[in-house]
Design a protein around this motif. Structure first.
Motif: not given
Length: 576
Positions: A42, A59, A63, A75, A104, A144
Motif C-alpha cells: 500500500v 488502499i 486493492i 496486498v 490483505l 484478511l
C-alpha cells in the motif's frame, strides 16, 4: 417416497472424524489454486501508517491493482495505524467485489499478535450512519490476515458508577479517561461489571432493545469527575448497580454497520483478526461457501469494557465447510457467534410433486434453490425430506419459486408449512479451541446440522452458553447431528433468556418460534466429556429434542445436572 430426517447415534458418533477429514481436504485457503502469488504494498500507492492522513483512496488503489493482475496477489501493510473514512455511497470504506485469490495482510508483533490497525473515523454522536469497513461481494479465495479493526472515536464507552439514588432512579458515572463521551449520550446495550475482576456482574442487562424511541433518557454532563461525570435518570436500572461497579454502554444499536460484511464469497479466510469496536455487528457472512476463521478475536481495548451492541459474528445461509478455530469472543451485547438459515414457507400446493415456496422475510439477496437440493419440511411429528427435481422462479423478484420434487410431498405438509433447504446450510461445521466469555447473550447459537464443538471455554455469559434450535419466526432451523465434547462451561446462565421455559442450561435445546410447540426437531445430539461448574440452573436443558445422549460429563457447584422437558422430547439417554 419421502424420508424422515431421523439421524441415529451412528451418525453422530462418526461425525467428528468426518468433520476433521473434510476440513483438512477442503479448499480453504485456495488462493494457491490461482498460481504463485505476487505482492503489492500500500505504501507504493501513498498509504503510510501513523501519519494521521486519510489512507482510504490509496488502499483502494492498491486493492484495485492487485485485483487486476488476474493471479493471486497479497496486498501488504506495514505495522501501525492506517486511517479510513466511511463511505455510505459505496457501502464501505474498502469495498471489494469479485476478487479472486486476493489477500490483505498486515504485520504482526514478535508474539504473533496483529500489529496493523485499520481505524475508521466516525462522528462522536448517537445513531450513527453506516460505517462498514470491509464489504466483500462475490469474492473467491479472499483472505484478511493480521489486522486490527477499530473506530475513532469508538461508538462505546465505559466508566465507574460513583453514586446511585434509587428513590430518584438516578445513576451517576465517571467515564474512564480515554473512553468516548459527550452530553446527551444514548444508553444502548448497557451492562454492569465487576471492576476488580473485569467480569460481568450477575445481574440482568441494564438496558436492552433496538428501538431508538425507547432510549429517550440520555446521559447528561454534570460537574465533577475531571469533566467526565454524567447522570441518567428514569431508566429503571438503579436497583442493579452500586457505587464502585463498572458500566458500559453504546451510542448506536441499529444495524447496517459491520467491520466485515461478506456476501456470496467462496473460500473466505479470516486469520488473526482483532476487533476492538463495532458500531453494529462485527462480522456478517452470508450466502457464501466455505469459511475458515483462525484466531479471530473480538475484545475490548484500553479502558473500555465492551466492544459492540450486537452479534459479534453472524453467519446466514452458507454452505460447504465452516472451520472456526481459536480466538476469543468477549464484550458482546447480543450473541457472539450465530449460525442460521432462513425458513421459507409453502405458498401453494399444485400437486403431490409440485409446489410454490416463498420467503418468510426479506434477505440480503434471494435465496438460491437448485435441482438436487434437499428440502426439509418442518411439519408433523418428525420433519421429512424430499429432493428438488426442477426449479423455476415464480415471481419477477426471484424470491418465490415453483418447485418440482423427485418424490411425493409428505402428507403432513400444508400451505403455510415452514421449509429449509440444504442449499442454505453448512455441509460440515467445526468450532474448536475458542473462548467465549463476558457476553450478555448466548455464546453460540446454532440452527444448522453436522456440527462438532470441542475444546472451547464458555464462561461468564449471561444467557445459556450454547443454544440449539430456532430463535424466531423467520430464523431456522434446528440442530441435527451434533457433538459437543471436551469443553468447559463455567459461571454462565444467570439470566433466563426465555422466561416462558421452565429452566435454563449451559447447553439448551429449544424452539422459540410460534410455529412450533412440542415438536422434537433438534435431533442426534451427543454431549460428552464436558465440565460444568458454578451454574445457578442446569448444566443441560433439553426440550424440542430427540435422540440425545448426555454422558461422561462432570458437574461442580451446579444446581441441576440435566433437566428434560418430557412433553417435547424423545429418546433421551442420560449416563452421567
Amino acid at each position: 417416497m419421502s424420508s424422515s430426517s431421523q439421524l441415529g447415534r451412528r451418525s453422530f458418533v462418526g461425525l467428528g472424524g468426518a468433520v476433521l477429514g473434510a476440513v483438512a481436504a477442503s479448499p480453504f485457503g485456495a488462493a494457491t489454486a490461482f498460481g504463485a502469488p505476487r505482492e503489492v504494498h500500500v505504501r507504493d500507492f501513498g498509504a503510510r501508517p501513523d501519519d494521521d492522513t486519510d489512507d482510504t483512496e490509496a488502499i483502494r488503489a492498491a486493492i484495485a491493482a492487485a485485483s487486476a493482475t488476474g493471479r493471486p496477489t497479497v496486498v501488504r501493510f506495514d505495522a501501525g495505524t492506517y486511517r479510513l473514512r466511511p463511505d455510505t455511497e459505496r457501502g464501505a470504506s474498502l469495498p471489494i467485489t469479485g476478487a479472486a485469490g486476493l489477500t490483505l495482510a498486515g504485520r504482526t508483533t514478535p508474539d504473533g499478535a496483529p500489529a496493523t490497525r485499520l481505524l475508521s473515523a466516525i462522528p462522536l454522536a448517537n445513531d450513527l450512519a453506516p460505517a462498514t469497513q470491509f464489504q466483500l461481494i462475490d469474492c473467491h479465495g479472499l483472505t484478511l490476515r493480521d489486522l486490527i479493526l477499530d473506530y475513532a472515536p469508538r461508538a462505546t464507552t465505559s466508566g465507574e458508577i460513583v453514586a446511585v439514588d434509587a428513590a430518584a432512579d438516578l445513576v451517576t458515572v465517571d467515564v474512564f479517561e480515554g473512553s468516548a463521551h459527550f452530553d446527551g449520550m444514548r444508553c444502548y446495550s448497557a451492562n454492569s461489571w465487576d471492576l476488580a475482576t473485569g467480569q460481568l456482574n450477575h445481574v440482568a442487562p441494564l438496558t436492552i432493545g433496538a428501538n431508538p424511541d425507547q432510549f429517550s433518557n440520555v446521559w447528561h454532563s454534570v460537574p465533577g469527575g475531571a469533566g467526565r461525570r454524567y447522570t441518567i435518570t428514569g431508566f429503571g436500572f438503579s436497583d442493579r448497580v452500586r457505587p464502585g461497579d463498572g458500566a458500559s454502554w453504546h451510542f448506536n444499536v441499529v444495524g447496517g454497520s459491520y467491520n466485515v460484511y461478506a456476501l456470496g464469497c467462496r473460500d473466505l479466510r479470516l486469520e488473526n483478526l482483532l476487533i476492538n469496536n463495532a458500531i453494529g455487528a462485527g462480522i456478517l457472512a452470508g450466502y457464501g461457501h466455505n469459511l475458515t476463521c483462525r484466531d479471530v478475536t473480538y475484545a475490548p481495548a484500553g479502558p473500555d469494557l465492551a466492544v459492540g451492541p450486537r452479534d459479534a459474528i453472524h453467519l446466514s445461509n452458507n454452505t460447504g465447510l465452516l472451520d472456526y478455530q481459536g480466538g476469543r469472543l468477549a464484550g458482546v451485547r447480543w450473541d457472539p457467534l450465530v449460525s442460521r438459515s432462513s425458513f421459507v414457507r409453502v405458498a401453494a400446493i399444485e400437486s403431490a410433486r409440485k409446489l410454490t415456496i416463498e420467503p418468510t422475510s426479506a434477505g440480503s439477496r434471494p435465496l438460491p434453490f437448485s435441482p438436487g437440493d434437499e428440502l426439509t419440511f418442518w411439519s408433523g411429528p418428525l420433519p421429512s425430506t424430499v429432493r428438488i427435481a426442477a426449479v423455476t422462479p415464480a415471481d419477477e423478484a426471484g424470491s418465490a419459486f415453483l418447485i418440482m420434487l423427485d418424490a411425493d410431498l409428505p402428507g403432513t405438509v400444508a400451505v403455510g408449512s415452514l421449509v429449509t433447504s440444504s442449499g442454505h446450510e453448512w455441509d460440515q461445521a467445526r468450532i474448536s479451541a475458542t473462548t467465549f466469555e463476558g457476553n450478555i447473550g448466548t455464546a453460540l447459537v446454532f440452527m444448522n446440522k453436522n456440527l462438532v464443538v470441542e475444546h472451547c471455554r464458555f464462561a461468564n455469559n449471561a444467557y445459556h452458553d450454547i443454544g440449539f434450535g430456532t430463535t424466531s419466526g423467520p430464523t431456522g432451523s434446528f440442530a441435527r447431528n451434533v457433538i459437543v465434547r471436551d469443553n468447559v462451561f463455567a459461571g454462565s446462565g444467570w439470566v433466563r433468556k426465555y422466561a416462558k421455559f421452565a429452566s435454563n442450561g449451559a447447553i439448551t435445546t429449544l424452539a422459540n418460534n410460534g410455529a412450533f410447540t412440542t415438536q422434537p426437531y433438534n435431533s442426534a445430539i451427543m454431549i460428552e466429556n464436558n465440565r460444568f461448574s458454578d451454574l445457578t440452573e442446569a448444566g443441560v436443558y433439553l426440550r424440542n429434542a430427540r435422540d440425545v445422549t448426555v454422558r461422561g460429563n462432570s458437574y461442580h457447584r451446579v444446581t441441576r445436572r440435566v433437566v428434560v422437558d418430557e412433553a417435547s422430547t424423545e429418546q433421551i439417554t442420560v449416563a452421567d
